[in-house]
Design a protein around this motif. Structure first.
Motif, PDB file in Angstrom:
ATOM      1  N   ASN A   1       1.088  -1.265   0.153  1.00 52.84           N
ATOM      2  CA  ASN A   1       0.028  -0.003  -0.011  1.00 52.84           C
ATOM      3  C   ASN A   1       0.814   1.348  -0.019  1.00 52.84           C
ATOM      4  O   ASN A   1       1.398   1.750   1.167  1.00 52.84           O
ATOM      5  CB  ASN A   1      -0.986  -0.027   1.165  1.00 52.84           C
ATOM      6  CG  ASN A   1      -1.784   1.265   1.485  1.00 52.84           C
ATOM      7  OD1 ASN A   1      -1.813   1.864   0.381  1.00 52.84           O
ATOM      8  ND2 ASN A   1      -2.308   1.451   2.575  1.00 52.84           N
TER       9      ASN A   1
ATOM     10  N   LYS B   1       0.231   4.262  -0.181  1.00 52.68           N
ATOM     11  CA  LYS B   1      -0.399   5.398   0.271  1.00 52.68           C
ATOM     12  C   LYS B   1      -0.027   6.576  -0.646  1.00 52.68           C
ATOM     13  O   LYS B   1       0.331   6.491  -1.737  1.00 52.68           O
ATOM     14  CB  LYS B   1       0.114   5.620   1.476  1.00 52.68           C
ATOM     15  CG  LYS B   1      -0.028   4.436   2.276  1.00 52.68           C
ATOM     16  CD  LYS B   1      -0.011   4.681   3.787  1.00 52.68           C
ATOM     17  CE  LYS B   1      -0.034   3.400   4.654  1.00 52.68           C
ATOM     18  NZ  LYS B   1      -0.418   3.433   6.032  1.00 52.68           N
TER      19      LYS B   1
ATOM     20  N   HIS C   1      -9.493   1.808   4.450  1.00 52.47           N
ATOM     21  CA  HIS C   1      -8.394   1.837   5.167  1.00 52.47           C
ATOM     22  C   HIS C   1      -8.795   2.635   6.420  1.00 52.47           C
ATOM     23  O   HIS C   1      -9.387   3.711   6.276  1.00 52.47           O
ATOM     24  CB  HIS C   1      -7.259   2.311   4.267  1.00 52.47           C
ATOM     25  CG  HIS C   1      -5.891   2.215   4.831  1.00 52.47           C
ATOM     26  ND1 HIS C   1      -5.667   3.347   5.849  1.00 52.47           N
ATOM     27  CD2 HIS C   1      -4.922   1.176   4.854  1.00 52.47           C
ATOM     28  CE1 HIS C   1      -4.333   2.846   6.409  1.00 52.47           C
ATOM     29  NE2 HIS C   1      -4.339   1.695   5.897  1.00 52.47           N
TER      30      HIS C   1
ATOM     31  N   GLU D   1      -5.794  -4.698  10.456  1.00 53.22           N
ATOM     32  CA  GLU D   1      -4.919  -3.478  10.637  1.00 53.22           C
ATOM     33  C   GLU D   1      -5.320  -2.910  11.813  1.00 53.22           C
ATOM     34  O   GLU D   1      -5.772  -1.909  11.705  1.00 53.22           O
ATOM     35  CB  GLU D   1      -4.578  -2.335   9.541  1.00 53.22           C
ATOM     36  CG  GLU D   1      -4.491  -3.202   8.173  1.00 53.22           C
ATOM     37  CD  GLU D   1      -3.630  -2.131   7.204  1.00 53.22           C
ATOM     38  OE1 GLU D   1      -2.691  -2.455   6.815  1.00 53.22           O
ATOM     39  OE2 GLU D   1      -4.331  -1.164   7.050  1.00 53.22           O
TER      40      GLU D   1
ATOM     41  N   ILE E   1      -0.477   0.973  12.667  1.00 49.32           N
ATOM     42  CA  ILE E   1      -0.060   1.537  11.253  1.00 49.32           C
ATOM     43  C   ILE E   1       1.141   2.580  11.402  1.00 49.32           C
ATOM     44  O   ILE E   1       0.611   3.750  11.935  1.00 49.32           O
ATOM     45  CB  ILE E   1      -1.485   1.885  10.690  1.00 49.32           C
ATOM     46  CG1 ILE E   1      -2.260   0.623  10.518  1.00 49.32           C
ATOM     47  CG2 ILE E   1      -1.128   2.491   9.229  1.00 49.32           C
ATOM     48  CD1 ILE E   1      -3.588   1.221   9.836  1.00 49.32           C
ATOM     49  N   GLY E   2       2.075   2.337  10.576  1.00 48.51           N
ATOM     50  CA  GLY E   2       3.063   3.592  10.621  1.00 48.51           C
ATOM     51  C   GLY E   2       3.651   3.973  11.944  1.00 48.51           C
ATOM     52  O   GLY E   2       4.210   4.905  11.851  1.00 48.51           O
TER      53      GLY E   2
ATOM     54  N   SER F   1       3.010  -1.811  10.538  1.00 46.49           N
ATOM     55  CA  SER F   1       4.240  -2.094  10.812  1.00 46.49           C
ATOM     56  C   SER F   1       5.082  -3.305  10.272  1.00 46.49           C
ATOM     57  O   SER F   1       5.961  -3.954  11.135  1.00 46.49           O
ATOM     58  CB  SER F   1       4.607  -1.645  12.233  1.00 46.49           C
ATOM     59  OG  SER F   1       4.216  -0.388  12.145  1.00 46.49           O
TER      60      SER F   1
ATOM     61  N   GLY G   1       2.459  -1.105   4.401  1.00 50.08           N
ATOM     62  CA  GLY G   1       2.592   0.340   4.056  1.00 50.08           C
ATOM     63  C   GLY G   1       3.932   0.698   3.806  1.00 50.08           C
ATOM     64  O   GLY G   1       4.714   0.473   2.723  1.00 50.08           O
ATOM     65  N   GLY G   2       4.635   1.213   4.725  1.00 49.77           N
ATOM     66  CA  GLY G   2       6.024   1.877   4.776  1.00 49.77           C
ATOM     67  C   GLY G   2       7.141   0.895   4.011  1.00 49.77           C
ATOM     68  O   GLY G   2       7.744   1.345   3.197  1.00 49.77           O
TER      69      GLY G   2
HETATM   70  P1  PGA Z   1       2.414   0.374   7.560  1.00 48.32           P
HETATM   71  O1  PGA Z   1       0.971   0.564   7.064  1.00 48.32           O
HETATM   72  O2  PGA Z   1       3.006  -0.932   7.194  1.00 48.32           O
HETATM   73  O3  PGA Z   1       3.384   1.513   7.137  1.00 48.32           O
HETATM   74  O4  PGA Z   1       2.287   0.260   9.123  1.00 48.32           O
HETATM   75  C1  PGA Z   1       0.029  -0.358   6.687  1.00 48.32           C
HETATM   76  C2  PGA Z   1      -1.142   0.152   6.200  1.00 48.32           C
HETATM   77  O5  PGA Z   1      -1.482   1.236   6.732  1.00 48.32           O
HETATM   78  O6  PGA Z   1      -1.708  -0.637   5.310  1.00 48.32           O
END
Ligand code: PGA
Length: 253
Positions: free
Chosen positions: A9, A11, A95, A167, A172-173, A212, A233-234
């Motif tokens: 993802n 983003k 999301h 999630e 997240i992040g 994460s 994500g990241g």
């Molecule tokens: P993250 O994001 O891996 O950066 O924590 C995951 C997501 O929001 O789908």
């Protein structure tokens, strides 16, 4: 048998040059393996570029959102049919950033999910609790409410053409990952909730973990029985990390 899926993802990141560099690094490094799927979910303007570069590879692509309406006077909207036009396989819906930053309710998410299904896309339905919800002990209630909104609107059978991503919002992040036990418990709960309506659909439903995920923790997470891959994500913006995570989804040789 459910396979595994690793979906990036991106983003709101990237540009023509960085996307090209990232995909050109991924394509030769990720090989097709039975039972494992790979995808990247790119920002709308780059779907044409991603389609061109990934065509013929084993990496599929998708969008991060879509409009719940078919067509017409919805300025800024991007319909499911438009995504299908670019051969998107997936569309992320619900999301937590869409829910919290853009105010998407369970009802809107259910409409978006239905729009994706109708166009033949595979929705990746995101669910998950905030930190305060976890701390007040309502994780299961929140996740059940989010999944039920979709099942009530589209019917449980629609989940047979979908993917769910658990999630936890607090992961997240943030660099904080759910512990294997926390993730296992919620994944099992999601599968039980769907099984209460249809056991076969529940047994076949891919449930991804997101929050994460990185190369260092993916193997452990993906080894948990109810975890069928990840929404990344990241770490999906870094070719080396994403390739390593994809390899963690492959069965041991
Ligand atoms: P993250 O994001 O891996 O950066 O924590 C995951 C997501 O929001 O789908």
């Amino acid at each position: 048998m459910r396979g595994k899926l690793v979906a990036g993802n991106w983003k709101m990141n990237g540009n023509l040059a960085s996307n090209q560099a990232l995909l050109q690094a991924l394509i030769p490094a990720i090989s097709p393996i039975a039972g494992v799927k790979y995808a990247v979910c790119a920002p709308f303007p780059y779907l044409g570029q991603v389609q061109q570069l990934l065509r013929g590879s084993c990496i599929e692509w998708g969008a991060q959102d879509l409009c719940q309406f078919d067509h017409g006077a919805y300025t800024g909207g991007v319909s499911a049919a438009m995504l299908a036009d670019f051969n998107c396989r997936y569309a992320i819906v619900g999301h937590s950033e869409r829910r919290s930053v853009f105010g998407e309710t369970d009802e809107i998410v259910a409409l978006k999910f239905a729009a994706a299904i109708q166009a033949g896309l595979t929705p990746i339905l995101c669910v998950g609790e905030s930190l305060s919800e976890r701390e007040s002990g309502v994780t299961e209630a929140v996740v059940a409410r989010q999944i039920n909104a979709v099942m009530v609107h589209s019917g449980v059978a629609a989940l047979g053409r979908a993917v769910v991503a658990y999630e936890p919002v607090w992961a997240i992040g943030t660099g904080k990952t759910a512990t294997p036990e926390q993730a296992r418990a919620v994944h099992a709960f999601i599968r039980r909730s769907v099984a209460a309506r249809d056991e076969a659909i529940a047994a076949a439903l891919p449930i991804l973990y997101g929050g994460s995920v990185k190369a260092a923790n993916a193997a452990q997470l993906f080894s948990i029985p109810d975890i069928d891959g990840g929404l990344i994500g990241g770490a999906s913006l870094n070719a080396e990390e994403f390739i390593a995570i994809c390899r963690c989804a492959q069965p041991a040789a």
